[in-house]
Design an enzyme around this catalytic site. Sequence first.
Site, PDB file in Angstrom:
ATOM      1  N   GLU A  15       5.446  -6.564   7.074  1.00 20.19           N
ATOM      2  CA  GLU A  15       5.040  -5.402   7.876  1.00 20.19           C
ATOM      3  C   GLU A  15       5.827  -5.209   9.157  1.00 20.19           C
ATOM      4  O   GLU A  15       5.863  -4.099   9.700  1.00 20.19           O
ATOM      5  CB  GLU A  15       3.532  -5.481   8.190  1.00 20.19           C
ATOM      6  CG  GLU A  15       2.629  -5.279   6.975  1.00 20.19           C
ATOM      7  CD  GLU A  15       2.393  -6.538   6.149  1.00 20.19           C
ATOM      8  OE1 GLU A  15       2.979  -7.595   6.477  1.00 20.19           O
ATOM      9  OE2 GLU A  15       1.637  -6.476   5.171  1.00 20.19           O
ATOM     10  N   GLY A  56      -0.413  -5.558   0.511  1.00 23.12           N
ATOM     11  CA  GLY A  56      -1.629  -5.288  -0.252  1.00 23.12           C
ATOM     12  C   GLY A  56      -1.816  -6.212  -1.442  1.00 23.12           C
ATOM     13  O   GLY A  56      -2.955  -6.513  -1.830  1.00 23.12           O
ATOM     14  N   ASP A  86      -1.890  -7.212   7.834  1.00 21.89           N
ATOM     15  CA  ASP A  86      -3.316  -6.875   7.722  1.00 21.89           C
ATOM     16  C   ASP A  86      -3.931  -7.501   6.474  1.00 21.89           C
ATOM     17  O   ASP A  86      -3.641  -8.640   6.167  1.00 21.89           O
ATOM     18  CB  ASP A  86      -3.504  -5.352   7.792  1.00 21.89           C
ATOM     19  CG  ASP A  86      -2.891  -4.622   6.616  1.00 21.89           C
ATOM     20  OD1 ASP A  86      -1.991  -5.168   5.957  1.00 21.89           O
ATOM     21  OD2 ASP A  86      -3.320  -3.471   6.342  1.00 21.89           O
ATOM     22  N   GLY A 100       0.833  -1.193   0.000  1.00 20.28           N
ATOM     23  CA  GLY A 100       0.000   0.000   0.000  1.00 20.28           C
ATOM     24  C   GLY A 100       0.867   1.242   0.000  1.00 20.28           C
ATOM     25  O   GLY A 100       2.084   1.171   0.185  1.00 20.28           O
TER      26      GLY A 100
HETATM   27  C1  QUE Z   1       7.708  -3.513   4.673  1.00 18.07           C
HETATM   28  C2  QUE Z   1       6.433  -3.183   4.308  1.00 18.07           C
HETATM   29  C3  QUE Z   1       6.177  -2.477   3.120  1.00 18.07           C
HETATM   30  C4  QUE Z   1       7.268  -2.117   2.330  1.00 18.07           C
HETATM   31  C5  QUE Z   1       8.554  -2.476   2.699  1.00 18.07           C
HETATM   32  C6  QUE Z   1       8.761  -3.153   3.874  1.00 18.07           C
HETATM   33  C7  QUE Z   1       4.860  -2.092   2.692  1.00 18.07           C
HETATM   34  C8  QUE Z   1       4.742  -1.350   1.486  1.00 18.07           C
HETATM   35  C9  QUE Z   1       5.881  -1.026   0.740  1.00 18.07           C
HETATM   36  C10 QUE Z   1       5.873  -0.265  -0.471  1.00 18.07           C
HETATM   37  C11 QUE Z   1       6.635  -0.669  -1.560  1.00 18.07           C
HETATM   38  C12 QUE Z   1       6.686   0.082  -2.712  1.00 18.07           C
HETATM   39  C13 QUE Z   1       5.986   1.272  -2.804  1.00 18.07           C
HETATM   40  C14 QUE Z   1       5.235   1.690  -1.722  1.00 18.07           C
HETATM   41  C15 QUE Z   1       5.182   0.931  -0.575  1.00 18.07           C
HETATM   42  O1  QUE Z   1       7.094  -1.432   1.177  1.00 18.07           O
HETATM   43  O2  QUE Z   1       3.858  -2.403   3.365  1.00 18.07           O
HETATM   44  O3  QUE Z   1       4.544   2.833  -1.820  1.00 18.07           O
HETATM   45  O4  QUE Z   1       6.031   2.036  -3.935  1.00 18.07           O
HETATM   46  O5  QUE Z   1       3.517  -0.982   1.092  1.00 18.07           O
HETATM   47  O6  QUE Z   1      10.016  -3.501   4.253  1.00 18.07           O
HETATM   48  O7  QUE Z   1       5.393  -3.524   5.075  1.00 18.07           O
END
Ligand code: QUE
Length: 351
Positions: A143, A120, A151, A72
Site C-alpha cells: 500500500e 485484500g 489495512d 481491492g
Molecule cells: C499497491 C497496492 C495495490 C496495487 C498495486 C500496488 C492494491 C491493489 C491493486 C490492484 C491490483 C489488481 C487489480 C486491482 C487492484 O494493486 O492495493 O483492481 O485488478 O488493490 O502497487 O496497494
Amino acid sequence: MSADMAAVEDHVISRAEDGVGCITLNRPRALNALSADMCLAISRALLNWKDDGAISSVLIEGAGDRAFCAGGDVRIVAESGKGDGAEARRFFAAEYRMNELLFRYPKSVVAVMDRITMGGGVGLSAPARVRIATERTVWAMPEGDIGLFPDIGGGWHLSRLPGQTGVWLALTGARLGGADCLELGLATHFVPSERLDEARALLVRHGPDLDLVVADPGPAPVCAQRAMIDRLFAYDAVEDIMAALAADGSEWALAQHAILSKKCPTTLKVALRLIREGALRTSFADEMALEFAIAVRMTRRHDFIDGVRAVLVDKDNTPRWSPARLEDVTEGVVEGIFSPLPSEEAWSPFP
Ligand code: QUE
C-alpha cells in the site's frame, strides 16, 4: 435478476460440496481484486453457512492462473475519493465486515494462498485457521506504493508476526514466497501447487488435516535477514528507522533505505503507528473500526488519488507525494488521520 447482479454473482462463486462451503473469487482478469459487492457476496455465504449443520468448514480460493487475490478495487475507491467518498466508504465497510466475520468465524476456514496474495488477499487469508502457501505464493502489503496504508487488519496481524518482520513488510512492501510465509506464520501449511487438488479432496473428505500433502518448502530467504530486520526496524519513528538503515551502511540496509525513500511518507508514518498501537489492542473489531476511520481519511487525500493514478491508471510509477518528505508529515496530520469518526459515521461489525 438484473444484468448487474448476475455479473457480481459471477465474481464470487459459492457452493456447498460434501459438507465444505467453497468460495471461489472469480474475477481473474482483475487478479481477483475485491469489490464491495464481492465482499458482500462472500459475507452472505459465510453467514448462511455459520449455523448450517451440514457445513463443517469453508474453503476460499481464487480462479485463474495468476492470483488468489491482489487486493481491492482501488481504482473505483480513488474515483470515489475525488468526489463525495460514499462508494469508498461502502467498499471499506463491506471489506472490513467480511474480515471481522472471518476473524471470529466459528468453523474452520481454509485459504489457498496460491500465487498473488496481496492487500485484500491478505485480509481474506490472515484470519483463516488454515492458510496454505505454495511454491508460487507471492505475498505482500504494497500500500505504500499508492498512498494507502496496510489495512484489512494489518495493525493486528502484522504486529503479531515474529520480531520486527511486520514493520518491515508494512513499510517496504517486501514480497514473500511460500517458504517465507510458512516461516513467519502467515501460512500454516506448505503444499506444492501440483498437490492442491489432493488437498482439496482431503479437506472435503477428512476436514482440515493436510498432513498427507504438505511438503518441506526449503530454506526461507527471510531467515537470513531476520537479525537485520529486528535490529533496524525496532524504532517507533520512521525517521529513526531511516537513520538506522543509513548508519548501518550494509548493502541490504541501503537497499531498504532506497525502497522506503520512494514510498508515500504519510503511509509510512501511519503504518508504523498502526502496528505499534495494534500490538496492544485486544479487540479485532476495535482494530477494524480504527482502520475504517483511517481508510476514510486516507482515500480522500491527494497521495492516494495520485498513487492510484501513477501505479494503476497511467502506470508511470511516479506519484507526487504531498508532503514529499517524512519530516513534513507532522504529528498533527497523523493525529487527524487516527482520530475517531463521529459516531453516526463509525464502522460496526456484523451483529
Ligand atoms: C499497491 C497496492 C495495490 C496495487 C498495486 C500496488 C492494491 C491493489 C491493486 C490492484 C491490483 C489488481 C487489480 C486491482 C487492484 O494493486 O492495493 O483492481 O485488478 O488493490 O502497487 O496497494
